[in-house]
Write a protein that holds these residues in place. Structure first.
Motif, PDB file in Angstrom:
ATOM      1  N   TYR A 295      50.077   6.462  30.394  1.00 44.95           N
ATOM      2  CA  TYR A 295      49.127   6.465  29.831  1.00 44.95           C
ATOM      3  C   TYR A 295      49.255   6.061  28.391  1.00 44.95           C
ATOM      4  O   TYR A 295      50.490   5.693  28.052  1.00 44.95           O
ATOM      5  CB  TYR A 295      48.802   8.385  29.634  1.00 44.95           C
ATOM      6  CG  TYR A 295      50.591   8.587  28.991  1.00 44.95           C
ATOM      7  CD1 TYR A 295      50.537   8.688  26.835  1.00 44.95           C
ATOM      8  CD2 TYR A 295      51.416   9.442  29.391  1.00 44.95           C
ATOM      9  CE1 TYR A 295      51.804   9.484  26.912  1.00 44.95           C
ATOM     10  CE2 TYR A 295      52.713   9.366  28.805  1.00 44.95           C
ATOM     11  CZ  TYR A 295      53.151   9.349  27.585  1.00 44.95           C
ATOM     12  OH  TYR A 295      54.285   9.972  27.102  1.00 44.95           O
ATOM     13  N   SER A 296      48.297   5.598  27.822  1.00 46.38           N
ATOM     14  CA  SER A 296      48.562   5.224  26.598  1.00 46.38           C
ATOM     15  C   SER A 296      47.188   5.268  25.776  1.00 46.38           C
ATOM     16  O   SER A 296      46.384   6.173  26.053  1.00 46.38           O
ATOM     17  CB  SER A 296      48.176   3.463  26.958  1.00 46.38           C
ATOM     18  OG  SER A 296      46.810   3.079  27.573  1.00 46.38           O
ATOM     19  N   PHE A 297      47.800   5.139  24.606  1.00 46.24           N
ATOM     20  CA  PHE A 297      47.097   5.409  22.795  1.00 46.24           C
ATOM     21  C   PHE A 297      46.019   4.537  22.434  1.00 46.24           C
ATOM     22  O   PHE A 297      46.908   2.951  22.654  1.00 46.24           O
ATOM     23  CB  PHE A 297      48.232   5.835  21.935  1.00 46.24           C
ATOM     24  CG  PHE A 297      48.667   7.297  22.609  1.00 46.24           C
ATOM     25  CD1 PHE A 297      48.471   8.052  22.616  1.00 46.24           C
ATOM     26  CD2 PHE A 297      50.011   6.715  22.627  1.00 46.24           C
ATOM     27  CE1 PHE A 297      48.689   9.130  23.199  1.00 46.24           C
ATOM     28  CE2 PHE A 297      50.510   7.899  22.939  1.00 46.24           C
ATOM     29  CZ  PHE A 297      50.443   9.797  23.040  1.00 46.24           C
TER      30      PHE A 297
ATOM     31  N   ASP B 118      39.951   8.543  29.794  1.00 52.07           N
ATOM     32  CA  ASP B 118      40.256   8.895  29.077  1.00 52.07           C
ATOM     33  C   ASP B 118      39.761  10.515  28.654  1.00 52.07           C
ATOM     34  O   ASP B 118      38.972  11.053  28.542  1.00 52.07           O
ATOM     35  CB  ASP B 118      39.217   7.754  27.879  1.00 52.07           C
ATOM     36  CG  ASP B 118      38.938   6.487  28.382  1.00 52.07           C
ATOM     37  OD1 ASP B 118      40.140   6.081  28.729  1.00 52.07           O
ATOM     38  OD2 ASP B 118      37.784   5.815  28.664  1.00 52.07           O
TER      39      ASP B 118
ATOM     40  N   ALA C 248      50.774  12.497  18.516  1.00 51.27           N
ATOM     41  CA  ALA C 248      49.634  11.421  19.629  1.00 51.27           C
ATOM     42  C   ALA C 248      48.920  12.758  18.972  1.00 51.27           C
ATOM     43  O   ALA C 248      47.432  12.388  19.571  1.00 51.27           O
ATOM     44  CB  ALA C 248      49.999  10.602  20.120  1.00 51.27           C
TER      45      ALA C 248
ATOM     46  N   PHE D 233      43.808  13.087  22.772  1.00 54.61           N
ATOM     47  CA  PHE D 233      45.065  14.139  23.798  1.00 54.61           C
ATOM     48  C   PHE D 233      45.247  15.463  22.819  1.00 54.61           C
ATOM     49  O   PHE D 233      45.233  15.447  21.812  1.00 54.61           O
ATOM     50  CB  PHE D 233      46.424  12.750  23.370  1.00 54.61           C
ATOM     51  CG  PHE D 233      47.571  13.629  23.623  1.00 54.61           C
ATOM     52  CD1 PHE D 233      48.347  12.795  24.684  1.00 54.61           C
ATOM     53  CD2 PHE D 233      48.811  14.287  23.085  1.00 54.61           C
ATOM     54  CE1 PHE D 233      50.046  13.143  25.163  1.00 54.61           C
ATOM     55  CE2 PHE D 233      50.367  14.408  23.283  1.00 54.61           C
ATOM     56  CZ  PHE D 233      50.545  14.366  24.677  1.00 54.61           C
TER      57      PHE D 233
ATOM     58  N   THR E  42      42.796   8.667  24.056  1.00 53.64           N
ATOM     59  CA  THR E  42      44.521   8.272  25.091  1.00 53.64           C
ATOM     60  C   THR E  42      43.572   7.666  26.495  1.00 53.64           C
ATOM     61  O   THR E  42      42.285   8.559  26.930  1.00 53.64           O
ATOM     62  CB  THR E  42      45.465   9.852  25.589  1.00 53.64           C
ATOM     63  OG1 THR E  42      46.152   9.872  24.193  1.00 53.64           O
ATOM     64  CG2 THR E  42      46.299   8.925  26.362  1.00 53.64           C
TER      65      THR E  42
ATOM     66  N   ARG F 293      44.633  11.666  19.487  1.00 52.98           N
ATOM     67  CA  ARG F 293      44.261  10.674  19.401  1.00 52.98           C
ATOM     68  C   ARG F 293      43.498  10.493  21.164  1.00 52.98           C
ATOM     69  O   ARG F 293      43.816  11.074  21.310  1.00 52.98           O
ATOM     70  CB  ARG F 293      45.825   9.718  19.083  1.00 52.98           C
ATOM     71  CG  ARG F 293      46.254   9.607  17.977  1.00 52.98           C
ATOM     72  CD  ARG F 293      47.392   8.771  17.372  1.00 52.98           C
ATOM     73  NE  ARG F 293      46.517   7.389  17.450  1.00 52.98           N
ATOM     74  CZ  ARG F 293      47.346   6.519  17.302  1.00 52.98           C
ATOM     75  NH1 ARG F 293      48.196   6.663  17.382  1.00 52.98           N
ATOM     76  NH2 ARG F 293      47.119   5.039  17.871  1.00 52.98           N
TER      77      ARG F 293
END
Length: 117
Positions: A112-114, A74, A58, A77, A63, A61
């Motif tokens: 958290y999400s990518f 935002d 990750a 990462f 995130t 990227r």
């Protein structure tokens, strides 16, 4: 030739039986060190390895982090420390502005999400 500096020796406290040092043999931590449940230990090791490989992939990227009190930020990462105490991020976009680099405490991160590039 410099004289070597003496180094202190750290000794573990005496155990409950009075002669051993370290963990009590009845403690769960001692049993885990002995590998009492090797199947569960193997599963935990595999999950930990997958998690760490995911974090390594990750890096760099975009995130989105959901923090306590409903705050969403935002960032790019960067990394996570071994103890899972903090995430290092770059270009952190907050409601107050953009920070070039920051540490987010894992205790404050709910999810958290990518994001797609």
């Amino acid at each position: 030739m410099p004289v070597p500096v003496p180094v202190g020796v750290l000794r573990l406290p005496r155990g409950p039986d009075g002669c051993s040092r370290g963990f009590s043999p009845a403690s769960p931590r001692f049993q885990a060190l002995l590998g009492g449940d090797t199947a569960a230990q193997g599963v935990r090791a595999a999950l930990r390895q997958r998690y760490l490989r995911g974090l390594a992939a990750a890096r760099g990227r975009p995130t989105r982090f959901c923090l306590r009190a409903g705050v969403r930020v935002d960032a790019i990462f960067g990394a996570a420390d071994v103890e899972a105490v903090a995430f290092q991020v770059d270009a952190l976009r907050t409601p107050l502005g953009v920070q070039a680099a920051a540490l987010l405490r894992c205790a404050d991160v709910l999810a958290y999400s990518f994001l797609l590039d």
